[in-house]
Scaffold this motif. Structure first.
Motif, PDB file in Angstrom:
ATOM      1  N   ASP A 106      39.306  39.928  35.719  1.00  0.00           N
ATOM      2  CA  ASP A 106      39.164  39.732  37.107  1.00  0.00           C
ATOM      3  C   ASP A 106      38.848  38.315  37.352  1.00  0.00           C
ATOM      4  O   ASP A 106      38.066  37.758  36.575  1.00  0.00           O
ATOM      5  CB  ASP A 106      38.127  40.615  37.745  1.00  0.00           C
ATOM      6  N   THR A 107      39.622  37.529  37.948  1.00  0.00           N
ATOM      7  CA  THR A 107      39.423  36.097  38.467  1.00  0.00           C
ATOM      8  C   THR A 107      38.771  35.562  39.664  1.00  0.00           C
ATOM      9  O   THR A 107      38.695  34.680  40.005  1.00  0.00           O
ATOM     10  CB  THR A 107      40.783  35.520  38.178  1.00  0.00           C
ATOM     11  N   SER A 108      38.580  36.741  40.306  1.00  0.00           N
ATOM     12  CA  SER A 108      37.940  36.344  41.759  1.00  0.00           C
ATOM     13  C   SER A 108      36.506  35.806  41.529  1.00  0.00           C
ATOM     14  O   SER A 108      35.861  36.224  40.522  1.00  0.00           O
ATOM     15  CB  SER A 108      37.439  37.814  42.672  1.00  0.00           C
ATOM     16  N   PRO A 109      36.065  34.780  42.696  1.00  0.00           N
ATOM     17  CA  PRO A 109      34.648  34.197  42.307  1.00  0.00           C
ATOM     18  C   PRO A 109      33.660  35.045  42.334  1.00  0.00           C
ATOM     19  O   PRO A 109      32.588  34.618  42.071  1.00  0.00           O
ATOM     20  CB  PRO A 109      34.745  33.210  43.473  1.00  0.00           C
ATOM     21  N   ARG A 110      33.625  36.267  42.879  1.00  0.00           N
ATOM     22  CA  ARG A 110      32.291  36.957  42.977  1.00  0.00           C
ATOM     23  C   ARG A 110      32.377  38.275  42.093  1.00  0.00           C
ATOM     24  O   ARG A 110      33.053  39.232  41.912  1.00  0.00           O
ATOM     25  CB  ARG A 110      32.332  37.475  44.240  1.00  0.00           C
TER      26      ARG A 110
END
Length: 118
Positions: free
Chosen positions: A114-118
């Motif tokens: 997962d590369t999402s910031p959160r």
């Protein structure tokens, strides 16, 4: 129902009402009266105030004002925050904390990917 049974049931009901009245009505009003009588108002009745955000030595670690409060307390105690961990260790810690069980390999791989910031 026998008369003895009726007495016990009505007696238990009356005790419950008296306990409720004491616990809900009498105790809180007595506590608030004691706290306001000496000039110290209850904290819930105090106006809101924005606290001064403390200065910290390690500005890079703090990402928000909440972090600054935590870091200031740690610095005052002579402590330092732990270094950041990689995604695999983080997901294992979170799973153990929340469920008491380790994550499956698929859940670990999905979290790491997962590369999402959160």
């Amino acid at each position: 129902m026998t008369s003895t049974t009726r007495f016990i049931v009505s007696f238990d009901w009356r005790i419950g009402v008296l306990f409720f009245a004491f616990a809900v009505v009498l105790v809180p009003s007595r506590c608030v009266a004691e706290e306001t009588a000496d000039g110290q108002g209850h904290w819930a009745f105090q106006p809101l105030a924005r606290p001064q955000v403390p200065e910290v030595k390690n500005e890079r670690w703090a990402q928000s004002n909440v972090d600054r409060f935590i870091l200031a307390r740690q610095e005052a105690m002579g402590l330092a925050p732990n270094p950041r961990v990689d995604a695999r260790r983080l997901v294992r810690r979170v799973y153990f904390d929340l469920t008491g069980l380790p994550p499956t390999p698929g859940e670990v791989d999905a979290f790491v990917a997962d590369t999402s910031p959160r």
